[in-house]
Design a protein around this motif. Structure first.
Motif, PDB file in Angstrom:
ATOM      1  N   ALA A  17       1.294   4.781   1.546  1.00  0.00           N
ATOM      2  CA  ALA A  17       0.798   5.666   2.421  1.00  0.00           C
ATOM      3  C   ALA A  17       1.402   6.867   2.094  1.00  0.00           C
ATOM      4  O   ALA A  17       1.497   7.423   0.974  1.00  0.00           O
ATOM      5  CB  ALA A  17       0.937   4.874   3.821  1.00  0.00           C
ATOM      6  N   SER A  60      -2.520  -1.995   7.098  1.00  0.00           N
ATOM      7  CA  SER A  60      -1.489  -2.885   6.358  1.00  0.00           C
ATOM      8  C   SER A  60      -0.785  -3.687   7.481  1.00  0.00           C
ATOM      9  O   SER A  60      -0.467  -4.923   7.125  1.00  0.00           O
ATOM     10  CB  SER A  60      -0.369  -2.030   5.784  1.00  0.00           C
ATOM     11  OG  SER A  60       0.466  -2.796   5.319  1.00  0.00           O
ATOM     12  N   ASP A  95       6.680  -0.574   7.312  1.00  0.00           N
ATOM     13  CA  ASP A  95       6.313   0.914   6.937  1.00  0.00           C
ATOM     14  C   ASP A  95       7.833   1.374   6.427  1.00  0.00           C
ATOM     15  O   ASP A  95       8.572   1.880   7.082  1.00  0.00           O
ATOM     16  CB  ASP A  95       5.841   1.798   7.798  1.00  0.00           C
ATOM     17  CG  ASP A  95       4.868   1.132   8.714  1.00  0.00           C
ATOM     18  OD1 ASP A  95       3.927   0.624   7.911  1.00  0.00           O
ATOM     19  OD2 ASP A  95       4.645   1.069   9.930  1.00  0.00           O
ATOM     20  N   THR A 137       3.709  -1.422   3.770  1.00  0.00           N
ATOM     21  CA  THR A 137       3.440   0.055   3.092  1.00  0.00           C
ATOM     22  C   THR A 137       4.846   0.662   2.696  1.00  0.00           C
ATOM     23  O   THR A 137       5.931   0.430   3.157  1.00  0.00           O
ATOM     24  CB  THR A 137       2.592   0.929   4.192  1.00  0.00           C
ATOM     25  OG1 THR A 137       3.646   1.362   5.284  1.00  0.00           O
ATOM     26  CG2 THR A 137       1.294   0.353   4.530  1.00  0.00           C
ATOM     27  N   HIS A 150       0.932  -1.293   0.244  1.00  0.00           N
ATOM     28  CA  HIS A 150       0.024  -0.013  -0.084  1.00  0.00           C
ATOM     29  C   HIS A 150       0.845   1.071  -0.102  1.00  0.00           C
ATOM     30  O   HIS A 150       1.787   1.271   0.738  1.00  0.00           O
ATOM     31  CB  HIS A 150      -0.861  -0.149   1.096  1.00  0.00           C
ATOM     32  CG  HIS A 150      -1.581  -1.246   1.501  1.00  0.00           C
ATOM     33  ND1 HIS A 150      -2.758  -1.723   0.786  1.00  0.00           N
ATOM     34  CD2 HIS A 150      -1.551  -2.129   2.468  1.00  0.00           C
ATOM     35  CE1 HIS A 150      -3.143  -2.825   1.288  1.00  0.00           C
ATOM     36  NE2 HIS A 150      -2.307  -3.097   2.212  1.00  0.00           N
TER      37      HIS A 150
END
Length: 244
Positions: free
Chosen positions: A131, A157, A232, A173, A129
């Motif tokens: 972000a 996520s 992330d 992410t 994803h």
């Protein structure tokens, strides 16, 4: 990166980061289905990418997945930021909240839920994803609907990674910082000093490019990241690492 022949679905592919991701994945040898709300004649993508115009807010996600019994990779890159209307939650209209969270979170959630059964049958089994650093850090000026939507994507996520990890499905992410895309170019055209300020505050002394984000996405999708999940990955030239 063992990408040749794999399949990928990329949203937000009409320009900027999404289009760069499509170009990178096609160059890596993937068969890519790309989608955006824009009509096909307004989108420039490489040969080898199948483009499907689609409204993530109004459409049935199954339409995007039609014809596939498996999917190796899903990249949710679609997103909106309503800069001129978003701001403090004390003042932002309900319509801005509904549109921003609708595109950035709820459409992403619906598509991912529809795609997971196909990803279970895939080889790559990796979801990324896109972000934002706004989802993990505050901003100088509030853009609350956008910030909340991206923070929710980061949280979702991680939850997906924990739930799907036992099946061998990875979920991560990418959190871009200031990247030169059509979504924000107008801000720098309106106030060139804003770009100079952001460049001077970034340790690498430049703004990001869509290809910088595409490279990070390609890595997280690849077998080189086979033991990376619930992560992330911040791609911001070092901007969020400093205290100012």
């Amino acid at each position: 990166m063992s990408a040749a022949g794999r399949t990928a679905l990329v949203t937000g592919a009409g320009g900027g980061i999404g289009a760069a991701i499509v170009r990178r994945l096609v160059a890596d040898g993937m068969r890519v289905r790309a989608t955006d709300v824009r009509p096909a004649d307004g989108v420039d993508l490489p040969a080898g990418a199948e483009y499907v115009p689609f409204d993530l807010l109004a459409g049935d996600p199954q339409e995007l997945l039609a014809g596939w019994d498996s999917l190796d990779h899903l990249v949710n890159a679609a997103g909106v930021a309503l800069f001129d209307d978003d701001g403090s939650f004390l003042e932002t209209s309900e319509q801005v909240w509904e549109t921003t969270l609708g595109v950035n979170l709820h459409a992403l959630r619906r598509l991912t839920a529809a795609a997971v059964p196909l990803v279970r049958n895939g080889r790559g089994r990796s979801i990324v994803h896109v972000a934002s650093t706004a989802g993990v850090r505050g901003m100088d000026a509030p853009l609350d609907a956008y910030q909340v939507s991206k923070a929710a994507v980061v949280s979702l996520s991680r939850s997906l990674a924990l739930q799907l990890g036992p099946e061998g499905i990875r979920c991560n992410t990418v959190c871009p910082g200031a990247v030169l895309t059509p979504m924000i170019d107008f801000l720098y055209e309106r106030a060139p000093e804003r770009r100079l300020d952001m460049e001077s505050r970034t340790p690498l002394r430049r703004l990001g490019l869509p290809d910088d984000i595409a490279g990070a996405v390609a890595f997280l999708l690849s077998d080189d990241a086979a033991f990376v999940t619930a992560t992330d990955l911040v791609v911001d030239g070092g901007w969020t690492a400093q205290i100012k």
